[in-house]
Each structure stands twice: as C-alpha cells, then as structure tokens.
Write a protein that holds these residues in place. Structure first.
Motif, PDB file in Angstrom:
ATOM      1  N   PRO A 285       0.807  -1.237   0.000  1.00 55.18           N
ATOM      2  CA  PRO A 285       0.000   0.000   0.000  1.00 55.18           C
ATOM      3  C   PRO A 285       0.830   1.271   0.000  1.00 55.18           C
ATOM      4  N   ASP A 286       2.127   1.154   0.255  1.00 58.13           N
ATOM      5  CA  ASP A 286       2.991   2.334   0.286  1.00 58.13           C
ATOM      6  C   ASP A 286       3.744   2.548  -1.029  1.00 58.13           C
ATOM      7  N   HIS A 287       3.518   1.683  -2.010  1.00 58.27           N
ATOM      8  CA  HIS A 287       4.196   1.822  -3.298  1.00 58.27           C
ATOM      9  C   HIS A 287       3.409   2.800  -4.184  1.00 58.27           C
ATOM     10  N   ALA A 288       4.121   3.652  -4.904  1.00 60.64           N
ATOM     11  CA  ALA A 288       3.476   4.686  -5.714  1.00 60.64           C
ATOM     12  C   ALA A 288       2.526   4.096  -6.754  1.00 60.64           C
ATOM     13  N   LEU A 289       2.907   2.957  -7.362  1.00 56.35           N
ATOM     14  CA  LEU A 289       2.041   2.343  -8.375  1.00 56.35           C
ATOM     15  C   LEU A 289       0.716   1.892  -7.762  1.00 56.35           C
ATOM     16  N   VAL A 290       0.784   1.263  -6.593  1.00 55.31           N
ATOM     17  CA  VAL A 290      -0.433   0.777  -5.940  1.00 55.31           C
ATOM     18  C   VAL A 290      -1.283   1.953  -5.453  1.00 55.31           C
ATOM     19  N   LYS A 291      -0.619   2.973  -4.917  1.00 55.63           N
ATOM     20  CA  LYS A 291      -1.356   4.179  -4.492  1.00 55.63           C
ATOM     21  C   LYS A 291      -2.078   4.814  -5.677  1.00 55.63           C
ATOM     22  N   GLY A 292      -1.358   4.943  -6.795  1.00 56.61           N
ATOM     23  CA  GLY A 292      -1.955   5.548  -7.982  1.00 56.61           C
ATOM     24  C   GLY A 292      -3.109   4.724  -8.511  1.00 56.61           C
ATOM     25  N   LEU A 293      -2.975   3.406  -8.476  1.00 53.76           N
ATOM     26  CA  LEU A 293      -4.042   2.533  -8.946  1.00 53.76           C
ATOM     27  C   LEU A 293      -5.287   2.701  -8.071  1.00 53.76           C
ATOM     28  N   ASN A 294      -5.070   2.804  -6.771  1.00 55.74           N
ATOM     29  CA  ASN A 294      -6.213   2.970  -5.857  1.00 55.74           C
ATOM     30  C   ASN A 294      -6.914   4.316  -6.084  1.00 55.74           C
ATOM     31  N   GLU A 295      -6.128   5.371  -6.303  1.00 49.84           N
ATOM     32  CA  GLU A 295      -6.717   6.695  -6.572  1.00 49.84           C
ATOM     33  C   GLU A 295      -7.514   6.679  -7.874  1.00 49.84           C
ATOM     34  N   ALA A 296      -6.943   6.053  -8.917  1.00 45.30           N
ATOM     35  CA  ALA A 296      -7.640   5.982 -10.210  1.00 45.30           C
ATOM     36  C   ALA A 296      -8.913   5.165 -10.078  1.00 45.30           C
ATOM     37  N   TYR A 297      -8.863   4.111  -9.300  1.00 47.98           N
ATOM     38  CA  TYR A 297     -10.065   3.294  -9.100  1.00 47.98           C
ATOM     39  C   TYR A 297     -11.194   4.119  -8.473  1.00 47.98           C
ATOM     40  N   GLY A 298     -10.837   4.963  -7.516  1.00 53.69           N
ATOM     41  CA  GLY A 298     -11.846   5.765  -6.842  1.00 53.69           C
ATOM     42  C   GLY A 298     -12.385   6.892  -7.689  1.00 53.69           C
ATOM     43  N   GLU A 299     -11.599   7.364  -8.654  1.00 61.02           N
ATOM     44  CA  GLU A 299     -11.990   8.539  -9.435  1.00 61.02           C
ATOM     45  C   GLU A 299     -12.720   8.185 -10.725  1.00 61.02           C
ATOM     46  N   ARG A 300     -12.456   6.999 -11.313  1.00 59.69           N
ATOM     47  CA  ARG A 300     -12.931   6.707 -12.663  1.00 59.69           C
ATOM     48  C   ARG A 300     -14.201   5.854 -12.668  1.00 59.69           C
ATOM     49  N   GLU A 301     -15.032   6.180 -13.656  1.00 60.05           N
ATOM     50  CA  GLU A 301     -16.193   5.340 -13.920  1.00 60.05           C
ATOM     51  C   GLU A 301     -15.789   4.185 -14.858  1.00 60.05           C
ATOM     52  N   ASP A 302     -15.021   4.559 -15.920  1.00 58.88           N
ATOM     53  CA  ASP A 302     -14.560   3.568 -16.891  1.00 58.88           C
ATOM     54  C   ASP A 302     -13.218   3.003 -16.394  1.00 58.88           C
ATOM     55  N   ARG A 303     -13.205   1.727 -16.042  1.00 61.43           N
ATOM     56  CA  ARG A 303     -11.992   1.133 -15.456  1.00 61.43           C
ATOM     57  C   ARG A 303     -11.359   0.076 -16.370  1.00 61.43           C
ATOM     58  N   SER A 304     -11.647   0.193 -17.671  1.00 61.81           N
ATOM     59  CA  SER A 304     -11.079  -0.799 -18.596  1.00 61.81           C
ATOM     60  C   SER A 304      -9.558  -0.736 -18.620  1.00 61.81           C
ATOM     61  N   ASP A 305      -8.999   0.497 -18.615  1.00 64.75           N
ATOM     62  CA  ASP A 305      -7.540   0.629 -18.568  1.00 64.75           C
ATOM     63  C   ASP A 305      -6.980   0.061 -17.272  1.00 64.75           C
ATOM     64  N   LEU A 306      -7.734   0.234 -16.194  1.00 65.28           N
ATOM     65  CA  LEU A 306      -7.255  -0.259 -14.901  1.00 65.28           C
ATOM     66  C   LEU A 306      -7.217  -1.788 -14.867  1.00 65.28           C
ATOM     67  N   THR A 307      -8.123  -2.420 -15.633  1.00 60.94           N
ATOM     68  CA  THR A 307      -8.086  -3.888 -15.715  1.00 60.94           C
ATOM     69  C   THR A 307      -6.764  -4.348 -16.305  1.00 60.94           C
TER      70      THR A 307
END
Length: 631
Positions: free
Chosen positions: A573-595
């Motif tokens: 949870p302290d890694h920048a990639l994981v933090k960024g992924l969590n922020e994007a998950y919370g902000e986006r409606e379309d999560r196809s890129d996140l998949t």
C-alpha cells in the motif's frame, strides 16, 4: 568368422586421443586399472560358480598373471576370470557404454588442473583405455566362462579396432600392451623392468584378494618361477594402526574407480552374536550421475572374505548412496540372493548400525574440521537431506549434520541449533524461503521486510527442500515457516504504523482489493495488503497448507497430475504504483484501462519470483502500449 574392422564411436575416439596424449601426470596407474579389472573378473566368476552349479568353468586356481617379454617389449595382464563373449567385447571395449560420456569429455576439457582431470576420468570407469598411455598397440584375448570360442580385439588407438574369433583361447582375459619406448622426462617408465612392476603392484594393488603372480621370461632380470607380488591381506580385517592412509586410499580407488583420495575413512568392527567388519569411505567429490535413476549404489558385500556382490543396496539407505566401501559378514550364506537380503534381519541390523556410524562420523567432522565438513556438505548436502523425508528413525541425527545458508552471511553455513540460539526475543518461528538459486532468492520481494527488520531467513535452494521442511515441521518447539506462505505479521518489529493506521488503510483499499479479485479470479484466490513488502509493488503468496509452484512442477515432472493452486496477490500500500491505482479506481467510472494495469501488476508479481506470464504475448503487448504512452 573372418577378422572384422570397426571404427570407434566418436566419444571413444576422443577419449583415446586424450589417453594417448596423456592427461595423466602419473602413467603408472594404468597397471592398477588393468589389475583392478582382472580382480573384478575373478570376483564375478567365483560368484557365478556359486550360483550356477552347471557352469562349465575352472575355479580351482583363480589368479592374475603379469608377464614381461623384454625382447618383444610387451607386458601382459592375464586373468582366468569370467571373460567376455564376442558381442560383449564389441559393446564394452569398442564403445564407451556410458550415458555420461559426452558430459565427461566436456568436463574434462574444462578441468583446470591435472588432478582434476584424473579425478574426472576415474568417475567414468574407462580404466581399460589407460593402457594406451604406455602402449602403441593393445591386444585383448578373452573367452567367456562356459563358452567354447574366444575373441581377439586389437587396436593401435588410431580410430579403428579389429575383432576376430579364436578357437583355442583360454578362459578369462589377457591384455597385452606393446609398450612405447621409456621416456623418463615424460613420466613414462620402463614397464619391462621387474623392479618397476613389483613396486607398482605393491603401491597400488597389494590388498587385492587374488594372487598377482609374475611369470615368464623377463630377460636378464628373469623371475625365478611364478612369484606372488601382493600380500592379499584384507585391510578391513586389520587394525587401524597396522594400515597406512595410503593403503586405505588405494583400496578406495580400487572399489570406486575414483582417482582422488577419499574425504573420510570409517572403520567398524561388530562383535557378539552377529559379527562383521566394515570399511567405508566418503568420497571427496560427488559423481556426475549421483541423481540419475540408474546410479549404481551400494557397498561391496563379502562373507568370510568371499566376494558376494559389489552393489549391495540393502546395507545403507538411499540418502547415503554416495558412500563406498566393504562389509565382510561372518554369518551369512555364501549363496545369499538379493531377495533374501531384503528380508534378512541381520542385514537390517547392519544397515541401522552402519547408518548411525556414517552420520556420527560426519558429525565429528562437522565439529572438528570445518573445512572438510564444508566440502562434504557442498558435494553431498542435497542427497543427505533426502533422509529427513525418508528416514524418520534417524531424522534427528540427519538434522544434526545438516546446515544452511542464511541471510546473515554470504558464504557461511549455520545449523538449526545455531539459528535458534541467536533468535531475538519475540521471534517464535524459524523463517525460510525456497528457490532455484541464491541469486533468485536474494531478489525475491518476499525478503524485503525481513531484510529491512534484520530477521534471519534460511535460504533453501535444493529441490528436496520443498519437501523436508513439511516433513520436519518444527525444531525445538520452533515452527519452520516459509516467508512465501500464509500471512506473516511483522508489524511488531520495527514498523511505525499503529493498529488504527492499519485499519484505516484497509478501509481505504477495500474497494480496489475486491474489484481486483473479481478481475483476476481465474488466477488468484484473494487480494490483500501486504506487511512483507517494502520496495516491490506486489508479490504472490501461497496459503499455509498449499503446494508451492516448485513442488507442483516437481510432482508433474514425476508424472503425477496435481490441480493448479491459486495463490494470494499481496499489494504494497505504500508503493506509488499501488497508491496511484487505488486513486484511479476511486476517481474513474470507466476502469477498462485499470483492468490492464491489474493484469500487468499480477504478471510482474509472477516474474518477480522467477515465473513467466500466463500469456507472454499479451503481456508484451500491454507493456509496449504503456511504454508508448510515456513518450
């Protein structure tokens, strides 16, 4: 049958060239090898006669003869043993019937010194070819016991050999060497000298149990009738004080066909209701085929000095298969069979005693000579650890001589006892990690938190390590625990986060973890936050009772079908990639890129432990797309 000419197989031809141009510094050993072969032939004939009353063979005066002809410059080594048939000569002499020959030649070329080269040659049982070191031409005449016709084999070692049938060949085998001129500067002595032959036999073959006789005309230095050159004393029946280390070493070389001295000599004399003597040797290096299914193991078994068999597997367990030696029992039948040996209670008693003696000798070596023990463990440790699985009765004794690399030292080894003694207060488990190599383990993400907190971890890199840790389970009340399996809470050791912080973080990531589990459900059983990661974004963890990927592969390699085990994906949870992924998950409606990002994160975790992505082509395409966007 007319004389036929054949070509040596490629490997045999290469070996002959090595012999002729001599990788040996000491050429005298050719006689030891030929005498050893003759001794084996006599052993085999006596054993065959014991088991087959109908065998038409003369066993009244079994012996080895050495005949010198100064005028013709020949030396003949002759025995009246089991002999060979026409087909056997072609198979055993015309070729090298050994699956490891190519590996042998490769290792021989890579050997850095003469001693290393000699040691390699001994492993491959090609002693007959050593005759070409001292001879321009070699002639072999042989007749198998019970057969009427003999065979003559002749070669100059130049790529071809001839075979022809002979009607009047005596029983056994004779090898006649047409000697090269003496060349003292090249360690090539005059082997038509009676004194030289006597000295070589005394040095290398004095213990041979058959008489070695010098016969025939020898020019000015004529032998007065047949003269027996060896004492024929069984070294295992003599006290340690009566035998030199050199004599023991020569017996070991005769038994093992090794050219190096043994690492350890072990003598045992059992008295009482069941008497036997044993003389065992621990080699100084592992043979090339130690892990091959067809590896020839077992000790030589004698009964009242009569040779019975040279590979009695029942005398030592498989995990001590590298031990060579002789056991001479007083109360077994001369006609004992392998089937009887498997049921014989005396044999089982001997195995228990011999096993304990070998393990106690290794333990003494461990305590008294760290350098010799380090050699032993480097060569045979992976084999000895098999005993932790297969020999529960001696498990404690095996564990006492077992040592491991750890994170608290680059080269040194520690025992479990030493590990436990230096465990800090508050550590209840013995931590370990398995892997293919020290390098792959050192770079494993599972190591990060342990390294940061200074917690010692055992580094296990042998295939058997995947199995014995479960069989042993614990040591002195301390559980053996893989750092790549189950949940490990290191929060109490050097972590500034409070319990409240952890609960808050878990709530913050709950949505992402559930979403990723759904997207990756074909490959994983759960996604959770990690306490073992400090640098890497993710790692894969097996549940405490699950098979590891390495163990799954091992079972499949043995032909056993095992279901694929899904593992847990842990995120840092302290890694920048994981933090960024969590922020994007919370902000986006379309999560196809996140998949796609979730797929990449999982594949990176697979690769971090030495695996490969399930779909390498898709992984490459996703990575290429992501890299393109950064330009």
């Amino acid at each position: 049958m007319p004389t036929e000419t054949f070509e040596f197989q490629v490997e045999a031809r290469q070996l002959l060239q090595l012999m002729i141009h001599s990788v040996y510094s000491n050429k005298d050993v050719f006689l030891r090898e030929l005498v050893s072969n003759a001794s084996d032939a006599l052993d085999k004939l006596r054993l065959a006669a014991l088991r087959d009353d109908a065998l038409d063979a003369d066993v009244s005066d079994l012996h080895i003869e050495l005949e010198i002809d100064k005028d013709a410059r020949t030396l003949t080594v002759r025995d009246n043993g089991i002999g060979m048939s026409y087909d056997e000569v072609g198979q055993l002499i015309g070729t090298i019937a050994n699956s490891g020959t190519a590996a042998f030649l490769r290792e021989l070329r890579e050997a850095q010194d003469t001693a290393g080269a000699e040691g390699l040659i001994g492993q491959f049982g090609v002693g007959f070819y050593s005759g070409f070191m001292v001879a321009d031409e070699v002639t072999l005449l042989t007749r198998r016991a019970g057969e009427q016709r003999g065979t003559r084999w002749t070669s100059r070692g130049e790529g071809t050999y001839t075979l022809d049938a002979v009607d009047d060949a005596p029983q056994g085998t004779s090898v006649t060497l047409h000697l090269k001129p003496a060349d003292p500067d090249n360690q090539l002595h005059d082997y038509t000298s009676v004194w030289t032959i006597k000295e070589i036999v005394k040095r290398y073959s004095d213990f041979i149990t058959w008489p070695i006789r010098l016969v025939g005309e020898t020019g000015d230095d004529e032998a007065a009738g047949p003269e027996t050159l060896n004492s024929m004393k069984a070294l295992w029946a003599r006290s340690r004080e009566e035998v030199s280390d050199e004599e023991y070493h020569e017996l070991y070389k005769h038994i093992s066909h090794d050219w190096r001295d043994p690492l350890e000599t072990i003598q045992l004399q059992a008295e009482g209701t069941f008497e036997y003597q044993a003389l065992l040797f621990v080699p100084s290096h592992a043979p090339h085929d130690l892990f091959n299914q067809n590896f020839k193991r077992g000790l030589q078994l004698y009964v009242k000095r009569v040779f019975i068999m040279d590979d009695c597997e029942e005398l030592l367990p498989p995990y001590l298969r590298f031990v060579k030696g002789v056991v001479d029992a007083q109360d077994l039948s001369l006609n004992v069979s392998r089937e009887i040996l498997q049921q014989d209670r005396h044999i089982r008693m001997m195995q228990r005693r011999l096993t304990k003696k070998v393990l106690s000798s290794v333990r003494s070596m461990m305590a008294d000579d760290a350098e010799r023990y380090a050699t032993f463990w480097r060569e045979f440790g992976a084999v000895v650890k098999e005993g932790l699985v297969t020999d529960p009765d001696n498990r404690d004794a095996v564990l006492a001589v077992t040592s491991f690399a750890t994170t608290h030292g680059d080269d040194g080894l520690v025992t479990l006892k030493q590990y436990v003694e230096r465990m800090p207060d508050g550590q209840d488990d013995i931590y370990y990690i398995t892997g293919e190599s020290r390098e792959s383990i050192d770079s494993s993400p599972h190591m990060e938190a342990f390294r940061e907190r200074g917690i010692e971890v055992l580094l296990l890199t042998d295939p058997v390590d995947e199995v014995w840790v479960d069989a042993v389970g614990e040591y002195e009340g301390k559980r053996l625990r893989s750092i790549a399996k189950g949940e490990i809470d290191l929060a109490a050791r050097g972590d500034d986060k409070s319990e409240d912080d952890r609960e808050k973080q878990a709530e913050e990531y709950a949505g992402l973890l559930g979403w990723m589990r759904e997207r990756l459900e074909e490959d994983i059983k759960e996604v959770r936050l990690s306490t073992r990661l400090t640098v890497s974004p993710a790692c894969l963890v097996a549940d405490a009772n699950d098979l590891t990927p390495a163990l799954e592969n091992m079972y499949r390699a043995m032909g056993q079908e095992v279901p694929r085990t899904k593992r847990v994906l842990e995120l840092n949870p302290d890694h920048a990639l994981v933090k960024g992924l969590n922020e994007a998950y919370g902000e986006r409606e379309d999560r196809s890129d996140l998949t796609e990002t979730a797929e990449l994160l999982y594949s990176l975790a697979v690769m971090a432990e030495g695996g490969r992505p399930k779909d390498p082509a898709r992984f490459v395409q996703l990575m290429a797309d992501r890299l393109e966007r950064t330009l």
